[in-house]
Design an enzyme around this catalytic site. Sequence first.
Site, mmCIF file in Angstrom:
data_model
loop_
_atom_site.group_PDB
_atom_site.id
_atom_site.type_symbol
_atom_site.label_atom_id
_atom_site.label_comp_id
_atom_site.label_asym_id
_atom_site.label_seq_id
_atom_site.Cartn_x
_atom_site.Cartn_y
_atom_site.Cartn_z
ATOM 1 C CG MET A 1 8.537 6.576 15.189
ATOM 2 S SD MET A 1 8.999 5.555 13.783
ATOM 3 C CE MET A 1 8.793 6.698 12.423
ATOM 4 C CE LYS B 1 -2.936 2.590 3.252
ATOM 5 N NZ LYS B 1 -1.957 3.485 3.865
ATOM 6 C CG ASN B 2 2.667 2.508 3.583
ATOM 7 O OD1 ASN B 2 1.512 2.917 3.574
ATOM 8 N ND2 ASN B 2 3.257 2.063 4.671
ATOM 9 N NE ARG C 1 0.016 11.807 6.970
ATOM 10 C CZ ARG C 1 0.007 13.046 7.435
ATOM 11 N NH1 ARG C 1 -1.149 13.668 7.595
ATOM 12 N NH2 ARG C 1 1.124 13.685 7.723
ATOM 13 C CG ASP D 1 -4.499 5.120 9.768
ATOM 14 O OD1 ASP D 1 -5.634 4.776 9.438
ATOM 15 O OD2 ASP D 1 -3.463 4.532 9.413
ATOM 16 C CG ASP E 1 2.577 1.207 9.275
ATOM 17 O OD1 ASP E 1 2.118 2.070 10.041
ATOM 18 O OD2 ASP E 1 2.790 1.404 8.072
#
Length: 437
Positions: free
Chosen positions: A343, A22-23, A97, A121, A321
């Site tokens: 983070m 996804k990223n 985002r 998120d 993640d």
Amino acid sequence: MGTFQIEGGQQLSGEIEPQGAKNEALQILCAVLLTSEEITISNVPDILDVNKLIQLLKNLGVKVKKLKSDTYSFKSDELDLNYLESEQFKIDASGLRGSIMIVGPLLARFGKGYIPRPGGDKIGRRRLDTHFEGFIKLGAEFRYNKEERFYGVEAPNGLKGEFMLLEEASVTGTANIIMAAVLADGTTIIYNAACEPYLQQLCVMLNEMGAKINGVGSNLLSIEGVKELQGCKHRVLPDMIEIGSWIGLAAMTRSEITIKNVRWDMLGIIPTTFRKLGITIERREDDIHIPAHTNGYEVQSFIDGSIMNISDAPWPGFTPDLLSILLVVATQARGSVLIHQKMFESRLFFVDKLIDMGAKIILCDPHRATVIGHDFKSQLKATTMTSPDIRAGVSLLIAALSAKGTSTIHNIEQIDRGYENIDTRLRALGAHIERID
């Protein structure tokens, strides 16, 4: 709002293939704006966030063709830049985002880029300063409409290469600056750049398009600007976050599962970190095999005997993640572990739902949680819950699949944002899960 109904306590088995990352896909899709030539991308995951971005690109005028279920071609030769200042664009971009990463390519190619404050998120504050400070370093002028929460950068005379030391190794910030710098005049040096596999893949693709990027895989990048880029073909990596999710699922349900074609060379310390919880991970060529942990799994301790502490960090550290997945897996481990989420400030707030299910967790503060494992002597119990974000949602789903009884998870659109057809794929492994609209 969709709902999953899960009958837990089932032992699963079989093989599963990870979706495209996804990223990475979100970055790669934005990069198609850098050229008027055709770009073909394969292994694109069919998930909400990616599909939203593809639709946004279509609305901007990108010609999109779906060649196969996971393969698309993109051609950005006739864009409608007026769309960027429309009310519809504000609606489309504010819900995703990843839309922030269209600004760099548009600024580089057309001298201007706009974006509303993007969504995503609810895991705490996620600043955009790195993106815009980088653009300003390259010579862009920044403006912000506070009333409409609308950002803009303009560089009518083009961008110029510059040295910059990033305040934080932001993944999307680094990607955005790279995409702006590849068409800038001169050489750009980026120090403290993020170097996640997603970024490496973006750089590989850009170099295939004719960019000149050196230092790929390190935190020091040198980018020699070029006049234009051409088309290319690119394949998205398997999603390492999904791979970690399946490792956690296998351990929690004491199931024998093989994860196919994982690209071991791009997994970093993910397998090592799961092994710290006592999980057996076998490498079979490019597959991961997880045997059934019928006798459970035991958390390791440090050399001096102190309690295991697992925390996230920028790559090549452990990705944030997957901390939610590790936390859930630890609830049934033998021993205790401290999970330190450095983070993001709100990512551990889902643990109250696990406590409701019977997990032994002490939330020390917004960033730290101590987990005392049950060693499978006490099963989690089913409950009704709501998914707060993608990763917490999948973590709760894994908890429900291991729990005794029937659980209900609402707001599963959050899970669908990052996981492709997850209920169908879990049923293929033997899970009892139903989607209720």
